[in-house]
Write a protein that holds these residues in place. Structure first.
Motif, PDB file in Angstrom:
ATOM      1  N   ALA A  93      -0.873  13.991 -25.434  1.00 20.52           N
ATOM      2  CA  ALA A  93      -0.568  13.354 -23.991  1.00 20.52           C
ATOM      3  C   ALA A  93      -0.314  14.364 -23.064  1.00 20.52           C
ATOM      4  N   VAL A  94      -0.209  13.984 -21.800  1.00 19.49           N
ATOM      5  CA  VAL A  94       0.455  14.970 -20.917  1.00 19.49           C
ATOM      6  C   VAL A  94       1.598  14.201 -20.198  1.00 19.49           C
ATOM      7  N   VAL A  95       2.785  15.183 -20.216  1.00 21.80           N
ATOM      8  CA  VAL A  95       4.078  14.520 -19.477  1.00 21.80           C
ATOM      9  C   VAL A  95       3.935  14.348 -17.879  1.00 21.80           C
ATOM     10  N   LEU A  96       4.049  13.032 -17.599  1.00 17.12           N
ATOM     11  CA  LEU A  96       3.808  12.713 -16.034  1.00 17.12           C
ATOM     12  C   LEU A  96       5.360  12.835 -15.581  1.00 17.12           C
ATOM     13  N   GLU A  97       6.445  12.411 -16.285  1.00 15.97           N
ATOM     14  CA  GLU A  97       7.873  12.557 -15.679  1.00 15.97           C
ATOM     15  C   GLU A  97       8.708  13.020 -17.020  1.00 15.97           C
ATOM     16  N   ARG A  98       9.510  13.874 -16.836  1.00 14.09           N
ATOM     17  CA  ARG A  98      10.335  14.365 -17.822  1.00 14.09           C
ATOM     18  C   ARG A  98      10.754  13.490 -18.898  1.00 14.09           C
ATOM     19  N   VAL A  99      10.621  13.877 -20.064  1.00 19.49           N
ATOM     20  CA  VAL A  99      10.745  13.047 -21.360  1.00 19.49           C
ATOM     21  C   VAL A  99      11.789  13.680 -22.404  1.00 19.49           C
ATOM     22  N   ASP A 100      12.576  12.788 -22.348  1.00 17.06           N
ATOM     23  CA  ASP A 100      13.880  13.251 -23.283  1.00 17.06           C
ATOM     24  C   ASP A 100      14.276  12.229 -24.337  1.00 17.06           C
ATOM     25  N   ALA A 101      15.317  12.080 -24.942  1.00 15.79           N
ATOM     26  CA  ALA A 101      15.824  11.143 -25.874  1.00 15.79           C
ATOM     27  C   ALA A 101      16.089   9.669 -25.252  1.00 15.79           C
ATOM     28  N   SER A 102      16.286   9.841 -24.013  1.00 10.95           N
ATOM     29  CA  SER A 102      16.492   8.539 -23.149  1.00 10.95           C
ATOM     30  C   SER A 102      15.154   7.998 -22.424  1.00 10.95           C
ATOM     31  N   GLY A 103      13.951   8.762 -22.269  1.00 10.68           N
ATOM     32  CA  GLY A 103      12.854   8.320 -21.760  1.00 10.68           C
ATOM     33  C   GLY A 103      12.047   9.174 -20.977  1.00 10.68           C
ATOM     34  N   ASP A 119      13.010  14.217 -31.209  1.00 11.15           N
ATOM     35  CA  ASP A 119      14.262  14.991 -31.359  1.00 11.15           C
ATOM     36  C   ASP A 119      15.054  14.840 -30.010  1.00 11.15           C
ATOM     37  N   THR A 120      16.080  14.315 -30.432  1.00 16.40           N
ATOM     38  CA  THR A 120      17.266  13.783 -29.251  1.00 16.40           C
ATOM     39  C   THR A 120      17.655  15.222 -28.407  1.00 16.40           C
ATOM     40  N   ASP A 121      17.526  16.404 -29.137  1.00 17.13           N
ATOM     41  CA  ASP A 121      17.881  17.563 -28.317  1.00 17.13           C
ATOM     42  C   ASP A 121      17.117  18.086 -27.658  1.00 17.13           C
ATOM     43  N   ARG A 122      15.581  17.673 -27.574  1.00 19.77           N
ATOM     44  CA  ARG A 122      14.494  18.328 -26.870  1.00 19.77           C
ATOM     45  C   ARG A 122      14.200  17.421 -25.500  1.00 19.77           C
ATOM     46  N   ALA A 123      13.569  18.165 -24.648  1.00 18.49           N
ATOM     47  CA  ALA A 123      13.033  17.596 -23.362  1.00 18.49           C
ATOM     48  C   ALA A 123      11.811  18.133 -23.060  1.00 18.49           C
ATOM     49  N   TYR A 124      10.942  17.574 -22.699  1.00 18.77           N
ATOM     50  CA  TYR A 124       9.392  17.914 -22.459  1.00 18.77           C
ATOM     51  C   TYR A 124       9.498  17.947 -20.806  1.00 18.77           C
ATOM     52  N   GLU A 125       8.722  18.738 -20.052  1.00 19.32           N
ATOM     53  CA  GLU A 125       8.629  18.910 -18.644  1.00 19.32           C
ATOM     54  C   GLU A 125       7.318  18.268 -18.214  1.00 19.32           C
ATOM     55  N   VAL A 126       7.409  18.128 -16.988  1.00 18.43           N
ATOM     56  CA  VAL A 126       6.026  17.678 -16.456  1.00 18.43           C
ATOM     57  C   VAL A 126       4.962  18.623 -16.660  1.00 18.43           C
ATOM     58  N   GLY A 127       3.800  18.125 -16.857  1.00 16.86           N
ATOM     59  CA  GLY A 127       2.558  18.887 -17.110  1.00 16.86           C
ATOM     60  C   GLY A 127       2.515  19.472 -18.454  1.00 16.86           C
ATOM     61  N   GLN A 128       3.410  19.316 -19.536  1.00 16.37           N
ATOM     62  CA  GLN A 128       3.364  20.049 -20.785  1.00 16.37           C
ATOM     63  C   GLN A 128       2.732  18.781 -21.572  1.00 16.37           C
ATOM     64  N   ALA A 140       6.057   5.292 -26.708  1.00 13.74           N
ATOM     65  CA  ALA A 140       5.398   6.314 -27.373  1.00 13.74           C
ATOM     66  C   ALA A 140       6.551   7.374 -27.813  1.00 13.74           C
ATOM     67  N   ILE A 141       6.610   7.787 -29.058  1.00 11.51           N
ATOM     68  CA  ILE A 141       7.526   8.773 -29.518  1.00 11.51           C
ATOM     69  C   ILE A 141       6.727   9.897 -29.668  1.00 11.51           C
ATOM     70  N   VAL A 142       7.132  11.164 -29.112  1.00 10.60           N
ATOM     71  CA  VAL A 142       6.461  12.082 -28.849  1.00 10.60           C
ATOM     72  C   VAL A 142       7.235  13.477 -29.275  1.00 10.60           C
ATOM     73  N   MET A 143       6.784  14.518 -29.505  1.00  7.94           N
ATOM     74  CA  MET A 143       7.429  15.664 -29.893  1.00  7.94           C
ATOM     75  C   MET A 143       6.520  16.904 -29.669  1.00  7.94           C
TER      76      MET A 143
END
Length: 143
Positions: A93-103, A119-128, A140-143
């Motif tokens: 999937a492609v990140v549309l809004e920053r994804v972290d442990a809170s959503g 992973d609660t310590d990880r964040a994914y940025e837009v476009g990743q 969806a739970i992502v990594m």
């Protein structure tokens, strides 16, 4: 009035067939086929009681010995075509809004989904690009 033995075998086969439909036990179907075999031996070939019982036993046992392993193998197999949320697990999937442990939000299979990081310590940025590892409700739970 005396009823012929082959007719008794057919009555038994019918009763076993009805029991098969009611209980969904394939063994009863094999017994019904054995009863039909015994009816054929008596009705067409004039076989005696011993021949009828032997044919019934052989056909029923052979049917059960062949059908049961096949049925167990099919029951143990997972469906080859995943549907619903099972089809989405493992997809990218492609990140549309920053994804972290809170959503956050992702685009998955052409649809926008809420997501959170495994992973609660990880964040994914837009476009990743991220991998979907599970679906919990509508998230969806992502990594």
């Amino acid at each position: 009035m005396e009823i012929d033995a082959w007719l008794w075998w057919l009555i038994g086969a019918t009763a076993l067939g009805i029991a098969l439909v009611v209980t969904a036990m394939p063994e009863l179907g094999m017994l019904a086929v054995g009863a039909i075999g015994a009816a054929v031996v008596n009705g067409l070939f004039g076989g005696g009681a011993v021949a009828q019982v032997v044919v019934f036993a052989v056909i029923s046992t052979a049917g059960i010995a062949v059908v049961r392993p096949i049925a167990n193998r099919h029951r143990a197999q997972r469906p080859q075509l995943a549907t619903g949320v099972d089809a989405l697990k493992g997809r990218q999937a492609v990140v549309l809004e920053r994804v972290d442990a809170s959503g956050g939000r992702i685009k998955l299979a052409g649809e926008v989904w809420s997501a959170r990081a495994l992973d609660t310590d990880r964040a994914y940025e837009v476009g990743q690009e991220v991998d979907v590892v599970d679906i919990e409700g509508a998230t969806a739970i992502v990594m």
